[in-house]
Design a protein around this motif. Structure first.
Motif, short mmCIF file in Angstrom:
data_model
loop_
_atom_site.label_atom_id
_atom_site.label_comp_id
_atom_site.label_asym_id
_atom_site.label_seq_id
_atom_site.Cartn_x
_atom_site.Cartn_y
_atom_site.Cartn_z
N LYS A 77 23.88 20.74 11.24
CA LYS A 77 24.49 20.19 10.03
C LYS A 77 23.74 20.69 8.79
N SER A 78 22.41 20.68 8.84
CA SER A 78 21.62 21.13 7.69
C SER A 78 21.83 22.63 7.45
N GLN A 79 21.95 23.42 8.52
CA GLN A 79 22.19 24.85 8.37
C GLN A 79 23.55 25.10 7.71
N ALA A 80 24.55 24.32 8.10
CA ALA A 80 25.88 24.47 7.51
C ALA A 80 25.86 24.09 6.03
N GLU A 81 25.10 23.03 5.69
CA GLU A 81 25.00 22.61 4.29
C GLU A 81 24.28 23.67 3.46
N GLU A 82 23.24 24.27 4.01
CA GLU A 82 22.51 25.33 3.30
C GLU A 82 23.41 26.55 3.07
N ALA A 83 24.18 26.91 4.09
CA ALA A 83 25.09 28.05 3.96
C ALA A 83 26.15 27.77 2.90
N GLN A 84 26.66 26.56 2.88
CA GLN A 84 27.66 26.18 1.89
C GLN A 84 27.08 26.24 0.48
N ALA A 85 25.84 25.77 0.32
CA ALA A 85 25.19 25.82 -0.99
C ALA A 85 24.99 27.26 -1.46
N ILE A 86 24.65 28.15 -0.55
CA ILE A 86 24.46 29.57 -0.89
C ILE A 86 25.79 30.18 -1.32
N GLU A 88 28.39 28.62 -2.58
CA GLU A 88 28.77 28.06 -3.88
C GLU A 88 27.95 28.66 -5.00
N ALA A 89 26.69 28.98 -4.74
CA ALA A 89 25.83 29.57 -5.76
C ALA A 89 26.26 31.01 -6.09
N GLU A 90 26.82 31.70 -5.10
CA GLU A 90 27.28 33.08 -5.31
C GLU A 90 28.55 33.15 -6.13
N GLU A 91 29.34 32.10 -6.15
CA GLU A 91 30.63 32.09 -6.86
C GLU A 91 30.46 32.02 -8.34
#
Length: 91
Positions: A77-86, A88-91
């Motif tokens: 779950k934490s890995q998925a949240e980190e990937a999602q944050a990355i 979103e930051a790229e957008e």
């Protein structure tokens, strides 16, 4: 001669104690694969996981398997949240 205060010695020793420990929540790739097979086969039935000799060759207990599976699921779950944050930051 120099005499260090006892409080300073205790502080220094307690600082070194946790230096070599793994990060909490860490799950190795091998353990993730092993637990993933058990979860795929038995879901959250830890008693069945404990008794499954073929998929659980280490014969881990129900309590151990429950702790490690919870850790694995939290880690995923934490890995998925980190990937999602990355992303979103790229957008």
């Amino acid at each position: 001669s120099f005499a260090a205060p006892e409080a300073q010695i205790k502080l220094d020793l307690s600082h070194d104690r946790g230096a070599s420990r793994k990060k909490p929540g860490f799950v190795s790739a091998d353990e993730a694969e092993y637990l993933g097979k058990l979860i795929a086969k038995h879901g959250d039935d830890y008693k069945a996981m404990e008794r499954d000799i073929k998929t659980n060759p280490y014969q881990h207990t129900k309590a151990y398997l429950r702790r490690r599976c919870v850790r694995l699921l939290n880690w995923r779950k934490s890995q998925a949240e980190e990937a999602q944050a990355i992303l979103e930051a790229e957008e």
